[in-house]
Design a protein around this motif. Sequence first.
Motif, PDB file in Angstrom:
ATOM      1  N   MET A   1      95.095   8.625  20.045  1.00 46.92           N
ATOM      2  CA  MET A   1      94.715   7.739  18.963  1.00 46.92           C
ATOM      3  C   MET A   1      93.632   8.442  18.154  1.00 46.92           C
ATOM      4  N   SER A   2      93.823   8.516  16.875  1.00 50.51           N
ATOM      5  CA  SER A   2      92.846   9.172  16.027  1.00 50.51           C
ATOM      6  C   SER A   2      91.641   8.268  15.816  1.00 50.51           C
ATOM      7  N   MET A   3      90.544   8.863  15.402  1.00 54.48           N
ATOM      8  CA  MET A   3      89.335   8.085  15.127  1.00 54.48           C
ATOM      9  C   MET A   3      89.602   7.060  14.025  1.00 54.48           C
ATOM     10  N   GLU A   4      90.431   7.448  13.044  1.00 51.98           N
ATOM     11  CA  GLU A   4      90.734   6.531  11.941  1.00 51.98           C
ATOM     12  C   GLU A   4      91.403   5.263  12.462  1.00 51.98           C
ATOM     13  N   VAL A   5      92.380   5.431  13.338  1.00 56.60           N
ATOM     14  CA  VAL A   5      93.073   4.273  13.907  1.00 56.60           C
ATOM     15  C   VAL A   5      92.098   3.460  14.741  1.00 56.60           C
ATOM     16  N   MET A   6      91.262   4.139  15.513  1.00 52.66           N
ATOM     17  CA  MET A   6      90.303   3.455  16.362  1.00 52.66           C
ATOM     18  C   MET A   6      89.349   2.623  15.519  1.00 52.66           C
ATOM     19  N   GLU A   7      88.863   3.180  14.411  1.00 50.05           N
ATOM     20  CA  GLU A   7      87.952   2.449  13.540  1.00 50.05           C
ATOM     21  C   GLU A   7      88.648   1.272  12.865  1.00 50.05           C
ATOM     22  N   THR A   8      89.895   1.468  12.469  1.00 52.62           N
ATOM     23  CA  THR A   8      90.657   0.402  11.826  1.00 52.62           C
ATOM     24  C   THR A   8      90.833  -0.768  12.788  1.00 52.62           C
ATOM     25  N   MET A   9      91.049  -0.455  14.048  1.00 52.74           N
ATOM     26  CA  MET A   9      91.244  -1.496  15.049  1.00 52.74           C
ATOM     27  C   MET A   9      89.911  -2.118  15.466  1.00 52.74           C
ATOM     28  N   GLY A  10      88.805  -1.475  15.129  1.00 46.90           N
ATOM     29  CA  GLY A  10      87.503  -1.992  15.510  1.00 46.90           C
ATOM     30  C   GLY A  10      87.232  -1.854  16.994  1.00 46.90           C
ATOM     31  N   MET A  11      87.741  -0.819  17.609  1.00 46.68           N
ATOM     32  CA  MET A  11      87.612  -0.628  19.042  1.00 46.68           C
ATOM     33  C   MET A  11      86.331   0.147  19.358  1.00 46.68           C
ATOM     34  N   THR A  12      85.576  -0.353  20.311  1.00 40.72           N
ATOM     35  CA  THR A  12      84.385   0.357  20.749  1.00 40.72           C
ATOM     36  C   THR A  12      84.791   1.493  21.689  1.00 40.72           C
ATOM     37  N   ASP A  13      83.855   2.387  21.961  1.00 36.71           N
ATOM     38  CA  ASP A  13      84.128   3.473  22.906  1.00 36.71           C
ATOM     39  C   ASP A  13      84.548   2.924  24.262  1.00 36.71           C
ATOM     40  N   LEU A  14      83.864   1.887  24.708  1.00 40.19           N
ATOM     41  CA  LEU A  14      84.175   1.293  26.002  1.00 40.19           C
ATOM     42  C   LEU A  14      85.570   0.682  26.016  1.00 40.19           C
ATOM     43  N   GLN A  15      85.938  -0.009  24.946  1.00 34.41           N
ATOM     44  CA  GLN A  15      87.278  -0.592  24.855  1.00 34.41           C
ATOM     45  C   GLN A  15      88.339   0.501  24.827  1.00 34.41           C
ATOM     46  N   PHE A  16      88.063   1.575  24.091  1.00 38.97           N
ATOM     47  CA  PHE A  16      89.014   2.675  24.002  1.00 38.97           C
ATOM     48  C   PHE A  16      89.208   3.328  25.366  1.00 38.97           C
ATOM     49  N   LYS A  17      88.116   3.535  26.098  1.00 42.78           N
ATOM     50  CA  LYS A  17      88.222   4.122  27.440  1.00 42.78           C
ATOM     51  C   LYS A  17      89.013   3.215  28.370  1.00 42.78           C
ATOM     52  N   SER A  18      88.801   1.915  28.258  1.00 42.59           N
ATOM     53  CA  SER A  18      89.545   0.961  29.069  1.00 42.59           C
ATOM     54  C   SER A  18      91.032   1.019  28.740  1.00 42.59           C
TER      55      SER A  18
END
Length: 56
Positions: A1-18
Motif C-alpha cells: 500500500m502506498s503512502m498516498e493510499v494510506m493517507e487517503t484512507m486515514g490509516m495511522t501507522d498502528l492501524q496499518f501495521k495491524s
Amino acid sequence: MSMEVMETMGMTDLQFKSWLKQIIRGLEGAKEKTTKEDTDKKIEELLKDLKEDLQG
C-alpha cells in the motif's frame, strides 16, 4: 500500500501495521493448508477481504 493510499484512507501507522499482520496471518494460514484446493480457497478468501477493504 502506498503512502498516498494510506493517507487517503486515514490509516495511522498502528492501524496499518495491524492490517499488515492480518494479511501475514492469512498468508501463513494458506501456506499451512495440506492441499492445493484448500490453499487456493484460503487465498481467495484473503483476496476477497482485501478487495472489500479497498472498496471501503
